[in-house]
Design a protein around this motif. Structure first.
Motif, PDB file in Angstrom:
ATOM      1  N   THR A  99       0.815  -1.203   0.000  1.00 18.23           N
ATOM      2  CA  THR A  99       0.000   0.000   0.000  1.00 18.23           C
ATOM      3  C   THR A  99       0.853   1.259   0.000  1.00 18.23           C
ATOM      4  OG1 THR A  99      -1.696   1.241   1.232  1.00 18.23           O
ATOM      5  CG2 THR A  99      -0.175  -0.075   2.520  1.00 18.23           C
ATOM      6  N   ILE A 100       0.364   2.285  -0.667  1.00 20.13           N
ATOM      7  CA  ILE A 100       1.003   3.590  -0.561  1.00 20.13           C
ATOM      8  C   ILE A 100       0.766   4.128   0.852  1.00 20.13           C
ATOM      9  CG2 ILE A 100       0.922   4.171  -3.004  1.00 20.13           C
ATOM     10  CD1 ILE A 100      -1.697   5.647  -2.493  1.00 20.13           C
ATOM     11  N   SER A 101       1.616   5.016   1.311  1.00 21.07           N
ATOM     12  CA  SER A 101       1.577   5.462   2.707  1.00 21.07           C
ATOM     13  C   SER A 101       0.251   6.093   3.093  1.00 21.07           C
ATOM     14  CB  SER A 101       2.710   6.461   2.968  1.00 21.07           C
ATOM     15  OG  SER A 101       3.963   5.841   2.793  1.00 21.07           O
ATOM     16  N   SER A 102      -0.306   6.929   2.225  1.00 26.31           N
ATOM     17  CA  SER A 102      -1.542   7.626   2.582  1.00 26.31           C
ATOM     18  C   SER A 102      -2.690   6.655   2.788  1.00 26.31           C
ATOM     19  CB  SER A 102      -1.903   8.652   1.506  1.00 26.31           C
ATOM     20  OG  SER A 102      -2.004   8.033   0.235  1.00 26.31           O
ATOM     21  N   ALA A 103      -2.780   5.619   1.944  1.00 28.69           N
ATOM     22  CA  ALA A 103      -3.836   4.620   2.106  1.00 28.69           C
ATOM     23  C   ALA A 103      -3.586   3.771   3.339  1.00 28.69           C
ATOM     24  CB  ALA A 103      -3.927   3.735   0.875  1.00 28.69           C
ATOM     25  N   GLY A 104      -2.300   3.494   3.621  1.00 24.48           N
ATOM     26  CA  GLY A 104      -1.968   2.722   4.809  1.00 24.48           C
ATOM     27  C   GLY A 104      -2.376   3.431   6.081  1.00 24.48           C
ATOM     28  N   ALA A 105      -2.308   4.761   6.048  1.00 23.02           N
ATOM     29  CA  ALA A 105      -2.651   5.538   7.238  1.00 23.02           C
ATOM     30  C   ALA A 105      -4.141   5.823   7.340  1.00 23.02           C
ATOM     31  CB  ALA A 105      -1.878   6.868   7.222  1.00 23.02           C
ATOM     32  N   LEU A 108      -6.588   1.667   5.126  1.00 18.83           N
ATOM     33  CA  LEU A 108      -6.437   0.278   5.548  1.00 18.83           C
ATOM     34  C   LEU A 108      -6.855  -0.012   6.992  1.00 18.83           C
ATOM     35  CD1 LEU A 108      -3.244  -1.276   3.955  1.00 18.83           C
ATOM     36  CD2 LEU A 108      -5.634  -1.845   3.583  1.00 18.83           C
ATOM     37  N   PRO A 109      -6.563   0.844   7.964  1.00 12.19           N
ATOM     38  CA  PRO A 109      -6.955   0.486   9.338  1.00 12.19           C
ATOM     39  C   PRO A 109      -8.426   0.136   9.478  1.00 12.19           C
ATOM     40  CG  PRO A 109      -5.462   2.344   9.378  1.00 12.19           C
ATOM     41  CD  PRO A 109      -5.791   2.097   7.929  1.00 12.19           C
ATOM     42  N   ILE A 114     -12.569  -4.300   9.922  1.00 11.31           N
ATOM     43  CA  ILE A 114     -13.793  -4.971   9.470  1.00 11.31           C
ATOM     44  C   ILE A 114     -13.485  -6.411   9.054  1.00 11.31           C
ATOM     45  CG2 ILE A 114     -15.579  -4.996   7.676  1.00 11.31           C
ATOM     46  CD1 ILE A 114     -15.346  -1.909   7.640  1.00 11.31           C
ATOM     47  N   PHE A 115     -12.413  -6.575   8.281  1.00 14.05           N
ATOM     48  CA  PHE A 115     -12.042  -7.903   7.785  1.00 14.05           C
ATOM     49  C   PHE A 115     -11.648  -8.813   8.940  1.00 14.05           C
ATOM     50  CE2 PHE A 115      -9.185 -11.067   6.008  1.00 14.05           C
ATOM     51  CZ  PHE A 115      -9.841 -11.453   4.848  1.00 14.05           C
ATOM     52  N   HIS A 116     -10.882  -8.285   9.899  1.00 15.20           N
ATOM     53  CA  HIS A 116     -10.413  -9.103  11.022  1.00 15.20           C
ATOM     54  C   HIS A 116     -11.568  -9.579  11.887  1.00 15.20           C
ATOM     55  CE1 HIS A 116      -7.818 -10.641  14.145  1.00 15.20           C
ATOM     56  NE2 HIS A 116      -8.432  -9.893  15.038  1.00 15.20           N
ATOM     57  N   GLU A 117     -12.564  -8.739  12.060  1.00 13.69           N
ATOM     58  CA  GLU A 117     -13.730  -9.139  12.854  1.00 13.69           C
ATOM     59  C   GLU A 117     -14.470 -10.306  12.196  1.00 13.69           C
ATOM     60  OE1 GLU A 117     -15.984  -5.583  13.290  1.00 13.69           O
ATOM     61  OE2 GLU A 117     -14.675  -4.744  14.838  1.00 13.69           O
ATOM     62  N   PHE A 124      -2.133 -10.738   8.533  1.00 10.54           N
ATOM     63  CA  PHE A 124      -1.798  -9.741   7.514  1.00 10.54           C
ATOM     64  C   PHE A 124      -0.297  -9.521   7.433  1.00 10.54           C
ATOM     65  CE2 PHE A 124      -6.190  -8.686   8.397  1.00 10.54           C
ATOM     66  CZ  PHE A 124      -6.678  -8.338   7.156  1.00 10.54           C
ATOM     67  N   ARG A 125       0.172  -9.286   6.230  1.00  7.63           N
ATOM     68  CA  ARG A 125       1.538  -8.811   5.980  1.00  7.63           C
ATOM     69  C   ARG A 125       1.396  -7.537   5.149  1.00  7.63           C
ATOM     70  NH1 ARG A 125       1.723 -12.108   9.187  1.00  7.63           N
ATOM     71  NH2 ARG A 125       2.964 -14.028   9.311  1.00  7.63           N
ATOM     72  N   ILE A 126       1.676  -6.391   5.747  1.00 12.93           N
ATOM     73  CA  ILE A 126       1.477  -5.102   5.094  1.00 12.93           C
ATOM     74  C   ILE A 126       2.831  -4.483   4.767  1.00 12.93           C
ATOM     75  CG2 ILE A 126       0.368  -2.849   5.228  1.00 12.93           C
ATOM     76  CD1 ILE A 126      -1.597  -5.135   5.420  1.00 12.93           C
ATOM     77  N   ARG A 127       2.968  -4.029   3.522  1.00 14.58           N
ATOM     78  CA  ARG A 127       4.196  -3.340   3.107  1.00 14.58           C
ATOM     79  C   ARG A 127       3.832  -1.984   2.547  1.00 14.58           C
ATOM     80  NH1 ARG A 127       8.488  -7.577   0.790  1.00 14.58           N
ATOM     81  NH2 ARG A 127       9.486  -5.595   0.336  1.00 14.58           N
ATOM     82  N   GLU A 128       4.464  -0.935   3.058  1.00 14.30           N
ATOM     83  CA  GLU A 128       4.258   0.417   2.536  1.00 14.30           C
ATOM     84  C   GLU A 128       5.361   0.729   1.540  1.00 14.30           C
ATOM     85  OE1 GLU A 128       3.665   3.598   5.223  1.00 14.30           O
ATOM     86  OE2 GLU A 128       1.838   2.764   6.095  1.00 14.30           O
ATOM     87  N   ASN A 129       4.955   1.034   0.315  1.00 14.80           N
ATOM     88  CA  ASN A 129       5.907   1.307  -0.750  1.00 14.80           C
ATOM     89  C   ASN A 129       5.320   2.360  -1.681  1.00 14.80           C
ATOM     90  OD1 ASN A 129       6.157  -1.900  -0.155  1.00 14.80           O
ATOM     91  ND2 ASN A 129       8.166  -1.046  -0.642  1.00 14.80           N
TER      92      ASN A 129
END
Length: 289
Positions: A99-105, A108-109, A114-117, A124-129
């Protein structure tokens, strides 16, 4: 000697009921075949598992040992079967996202919560690039899903549009002379500008079409740094609107640039002809609703 699950289940029923007739009723089979199964099991193991009498069956020490083991084995088999079912249905597994940083901040949260519930067994494995790096990670199979900004190669990737973001100009109030609201590009003529490398060419071209050559004092890849530089009066930073949240401590006033050609779009993408895991498909469903 090979024990099968059916033998263990038969033995466990007899041990728990303490009576072959009751065990046969519980298992919905005839009594003689069940007695024969118990006898065969004892012959295979070479031990007496149960002492028979006219009134009841008395389990031996060897029988108690097998009873405990049978419970463990059957529970493990049931658990394993459930885990494979969960894996097939996407209830377990690992989901890798770039994910790009702005979307990660900003994006995505909420979606991950929602998905985790709904799928607590998925990790999850999240990479900001950067967008370019995420595209390469997708091609290499390092991540399954990418959240990037347009443009991208639509022949290679499938996509879902997430949001349209206009460009904004951020600076200290002294740069704006009290002006608020929308900003026409011509208002940036002669002003020191800070631009992200990814958008600089488009911004410069838009300025030229508006009739002036922009005064670009810095092109960089780090948005947070440019926000800080703008906050000390170095110039006016031009970024997509959702990038404002990347740096909370800066004291900048932002104005939306009134220019359709500079609107960027955040999209979620995945390989068009690639395999998607079940967790990935479930995650994408969040964005279809």
């Amino acid at each position: 000697m090979i024990l099968d699950i059916k033998q263990l289940a038969y033995f466990l029923a007899i041990a728990e009921e303490g009576n072959i007739t009751k065990a046969a009723e519980r298992l919905h089979i005839a009594q003689p075949p069940l007695s024969q199964q118990l006898k065969l099991l004892e012959e295979e193991l070479g031990v007496v598992l149960m002492e028979r009498s006219t009134r009841k069956i008395q389990i031996t020490d060897a029988g108690r040992l097998l009873q405990n083991r049978a419970k463990q084995i059957i529970e493990l088999m049931e658990k394993t079967t459930k885990e494979f079912k969960d894996l097939k249905e996407g209830l377990q597994g690992t989901l890798s996202i770039g994910t790009i940083s702005s979307a990660g901040a900003a994006l995505l949260p909420a979606e991950i919560q929602i998905f985790h519930e709904k799928y607590p067994g998925v990790d999850f494995r999240i990479r900001e690039n950067t967008t370019f790096e995420i595209v390469e990670l997708l091609k290499g199979g390092v991540v399954e899903i990418g959240i990037i900004r347009t443009p991208f190669n639509q022949d290679t990737f499938s996509s879902i549009n997430l949001s349209d973001e206009p460009m904004v100009a951020g600076a200290l109030d002294s740069f704006w002379n009290g002006d608020t609201g929308y900003l026409d590009l011509t208002a940036l003529e002669g002003k020191p500008l800070l631009m992200h490398n990814r958008y600089a060419n488009n911004i410069e071209e838009a300025c030229r079409k508006a009739g002036f050559e922009p005064r670009v004092i810095c092109r960089a890849d780090n948005t947070r740094s440019m926000l800080k530089w703008a906050s000390i009066g170095m110039g006016i930073v031009i970024i997509p609107r959702d990038m404002i949240s990347l740096e909370q401590d800066v004291k900048l006033h932002f104005r939306e640039i009134k220019e359709e050609s500079l609107i960027t779009r955040t999209v979620i993408i995945w390989m068009k002809n690639g395999h998607l895991s079940t967790p990935a498909r479930h995650f994408l469903e969040l964005f279809h609703t």
